[in-house]
Design a protein around this motif. Sequence first.
Motif: not given
Length: 335
Positions: A100-119
């Motif tokens: 899950i940690t890796d998935y969220l990191a990939v989404r943030q880097y690849r999809d440019k999701i913001c910190a709020n959506y990541k949380a």
Amino acid sequence: MDKNMLINDIVYEMSPNLTKEQIDRLKITMFVKMQNCEVSEMQCLPAVQAHDNDWIIHRFRIDGIAKGIGGSTINQYIIAVRRLFRETGRHYSQITGQDITDYLAVRQYRDKICANYKATLKRYFSAFFGWAFRKHHITNDIMADVDVMKSVVKKKDCLSEDEVESIRESEMTLKERAIFELMVSTGLRVGEVALLKVSDIDFVHRRVSVYGEKTRQYRTAMLTVKAARAIRRYLDARQQESEDLFISDRKPYGRMNNPAIEKVAKRIARRAGITRLGATVHVYRKTFVTTLYRKTKNILMVSKLAGHANTDTTVKYYLIDDLDDMQHIYNIANA
């Protein structure tokens, strides 16, 4: 299948035909009647039961509805979890906190999701896997291995007093004016406005019985004189008979849904020349909370009228960084 799962399955199957109160009554009655009963599942050889990701998601939906969680909220969780399963290729019983940690990191880097959506995604996963762990569908509390993620709480824009009066003085239909005065008088959520019945309005005491969209409990909201009169004029002029408070203008004159009410909220603001923000129903809700707090300084009363579970929610999401209020207090202190 154990007793609780059987009861939740029955509640889930009956939920489209029952109200929330009837569902709760059914569930309690079944628990009482089956208290001294044992439930065991008949098995036919070979006893092979495939529990895949679709199965666990379906179980989550059933238990969520039986618990009283709104369907739209459950769907948000499920959409996020399905994508997690699809992109990681993991079975629900094998996924780890590191996955899950890796998935969220990939989404943030690849999809440019913001910190709020990541949380937000992490919160969805915590709800799902926390439930799975409590129900013994998985053996480990995997979300304990996922780091805490900070989100930025943004100040919610609201309408100024001058903007509220500009809308009030603009041309509106009787229904638009009734919706507007209701929003600024009560701060109801859009779903709460949509669900209102004519019988929920107490014109004598100027009160509204509101079924909380999030709390799943009834609360009482207050109406101003202007709001009560606007609603009464709309109902007196309405030719269609309906138990719903706000209905569409076209046949079959059904209850207005959430998008239709949002359109009214935005339309009346644009008509009054307000373009600096999108005047959603939530903006009117924020306006109600902020205005009432500035006038009363009674955070407990404001929190209760807004339908918040506690005052922390009111302060954190509605009154945070209220510069106008701080400026007013600062000016008084330094006068």
